[in-house]
Design an enzyme around this catalytic site. Sequence first.
Site, short mmCIF file in Angstrom:
data_model
loop_
_atom_site.label_atom_id
_atom_site.label_comp_id
_atom_site.label_asym_id
_atom_site.label_seq_id
_atom_site.Cartn_x
_atom_site.Cartn_y
_atom_site.Cartn_z
N GLU A 293 0.84 -1.21 0.00
CA GLU A 293 0.00 0.00 0.00
C GLU A 293 0.87 1.26 0.00
OE1 GLU A 293 -2.92 -0.27 3.13
OE2 GLU A 293 -3.98 -1.88 2.09
N GLU B 145 -6.10 -7.62 -1.36
CA GLU B 145 -6.74 -7.66 -0.04
C GLU B 145 -8.24 -7.37 -0.18
OE1 GLU B 145 -4.98 -5.35 3.11
OE2 GLU B 145 -2.95 -6.06 2.67
#
Length: 821
Positions: A191, A260
Amino acid sequence: MSSFSKWVFGLCILGILACGVVKCSVTFDRKALIINGQRRILISGSIHYPRSTPEMWEDLISKAKDGGLDVIETYVFWNVHEPSPGNVPLSLSLSLKNGYMLIFELGLTFAQSGISGLDCKAADFSLTMSCVDSGFPVWLKYVPGISFRTDNEPFKMAMKGFTEKIVDMMKAGDLYESQGGPIILSQIENEYGPQAKKLGNPGHRYMTWAAKMAVGLDTGVPWVMCKEDDAPDPVINSCNGFYCDAFTPNKPYKPAIWTEAWSGWFTEFGGPIYERPVKDLAFSVAKFIQNGGSFVNYYMYHGGTNFGRSAGGPFITTSYDYDAPLDEYGLIRQPKYGHLKELHKAVKLCEKALVSADPTVTSLGNLQQAHVYSSKSGDCAAFLSNYDTNSTAKVMFDNMHYILPPWSISILPDCKTVAFNTAKVEVQTSRLDMLPSNSKMSSWETYNEDLNSSGDGSSFSAVGLLEQINVTRDASDYLWYTTSVDVDSSESSLHGGELPTLLIQSAGHTLHVFVNGELCGSGYGTREKRRFTFRGEINLCAGSNRISLLSVAVGLPNGGGHFETYVTGVQPPIVLQGLDRGKLDLSSVKWTYKVGLKGETMKLVSPNSVASVDWAKASSLVAQKDHPLAWHKTYFDTPDGDEPLALDMSTMGKGELWVNGESLGRYWTEYAAGNCNGCSYAGVYKPPKCQIGCGKPTQRWYHLPRSWLKPKRNLLVLFEELGGDPKGITLVKRSVTTVCADVTEYHPKIHIFHQVCQLRNSFGNLRKLSARNMPCSDIIRHLKEGKQRCSVTVSNSNFVKDPCPNVFKRLSVEAICAPQK
Ligand SMILES: *[C@@H]1O[C@H](CO)[C@@H](O)[C@H](O)[C@H]1NC(C)=O
Ligand SMILES: *[C@@H]1O[C@H](CO)[C@@H](O)[C@H](O)[C@H]1NC(C)=O
Ligand SMILES: *[C@@H]1O[C@H](CO)[C@@H](O)[C@H](O)[C@H]1NC(C)=O
């Protein structure tokens, strides 16, 4: 192991299907990952090995496989594997507690579950270990000149060193698919995109460097970067989130990968539990696939436990349950697990059409669509979607009528027959309960922590306030700050005047304030606001007064950048107000520092050294009940059976607990604030939407792995910061006790209900019906009772009057099974 947990670096392992004569390989195109020559639609799930015990892995993996997963994903945790600089073990043959062995074990388990005799080991179940979220080791923060996650040489050197060692180890174990092993995909960084944007050019340079460094390691399998829009070729940029249907990769020749898919959310001490309705999770996955997505990884599939002093981040509970399909203890959570399993089956039936055709999208109404995948070779799969959050839609598709519940997608693997609808949960619902065990604690004994921290050889003094982690280097959660204040016998507060006030700033996370050995108050930060101010009136006596501050860390940061600047502990100003001489600034006086507790130094938690102090017997315990900073110990025998075990800590305050020297984690009986008015699955999900547990302790039970126990006389030791009654601690068993026939949601304003709830007698004899999980529990009286079978129409007319007007409620009907004789 402490926890800069959520970061950075991934090695994804994934084993895959039969490869036969084709050379084992993983490549990709715009449609999908291509494994041994075949495009694949892959369902994956995150299971982080340090969040369970090695003894649990096989069961978790086999349940994951039964749940329709092709792949397991895991992070490789930097703090676990490189506890001190350069100290990465070089072989796989290490103890089971070491993560490498773990990966090796996982790889083997996967390989064994495949078809033997093929060149590629991971025949029909693949494990993808996408290792994304590894914790930064604390020592990294103190590498000279380091700046985290940016174009900084010391950081890049450390990261490269670690990544290379891990990859070399995987190669040495032949674990990559290109070598015939189970790893099909790797991830680097985590991320990072939002961070890169903040940093500008240095961020971009670092990201580009990380991609190049990873690709240069020549693993033979692709790399991904999640939430990184400009990941350079050949790295695939992937999506993380509650929904990823709107995601497109940055190049037309990369597949849509969802690294995710959040199955729930983490829990913080003082907050509620966040659930994510499976109907919405299934909807989000079906929508991603219908829009061309080909790889979905559930984060988490099994969340597990943050044992020891590890954490998911500051203030995050030891339970990392995540409302995952497998609960914290590894038990199957229904209907989440079963409903997703049905979804995976339906998706697999569509696989051939999905990988060989592009969708034709047609409108079936204002908020309804059909996505049709029709291949030249005659395969056809259709997804019929209804995005309306309020209304069921009746649609016409290919001259047939279909009913689509609100916010749902029907999957038609032959373009005709509905195999699955995301909002129709047809699997049974189970309830997981904590039941008393037959194991009793023997009598408790107590040892009071030494409050005179300055009297110890390991303390040192400095002028001014030092940053906590820089002093402790995370060797302990605890740091003592002690100083003294002289007061004249003429001071007016000693003669009935107003008491002076102590004001203390803290950058986190918890603070206990002692004056002359008496606890005079505590201060707490929260996840949102780590900084807090302690303010309290204090009693001083004539002469020298000892002011001792015990600052306590509760997990280290788990996101963002520049961790080198993250501070913890007491910070200026510290001010004592209301003395006759006016305001006294204590920020720059001499302070004495002591890392950790005396009981930690003496290793009181260890069976070998627990006897090194004099423990007070239980008889004197009554008076000690609310004594702060106390160690308590007892012994217990292991209960029969094989259900997972937990300790109920609800009579205690805050601290840490150990069994046979193993730490179950930090406990904290904080009560959950929140809004638990129930939620509808329909509509865009965010964690605040579906909360449970308001008004109860955020976490009451702490997982005790059975593998840590011996049959008799297990040593339980805990350190309590605030006070509490250890005699109230009990050992419980996690059990599946009840089975619901159906769960449905309805709005009382709508008075027409079609849904009929049937109780099937497949789980034992039906004894009675009851209703739970509703704001109004008297609904039970209005349900019809039956011995073997009964039906209940879910309608307000079934109640004398609407028990909770204008409230959206969930009715859950349960069959309570009689004990099997
Ligand atoms: C659904 O209902 C909510 C509130 O009852 C309303 O705000 C919303 O506009 C409705 N949506 C549609 C698509 O009708
Ligand atoms: C604390 O320890 C120091 C050093 O051993 C000693 O001089 C002092 O008297 C102790 N204070 C108390 C309150 O016990
Ligand atoms: C950490 O402590 C050392 C001295 O022990 C000091 O030189 C350094 O500035 C401190 N660093 C931080 C970030 O506080």
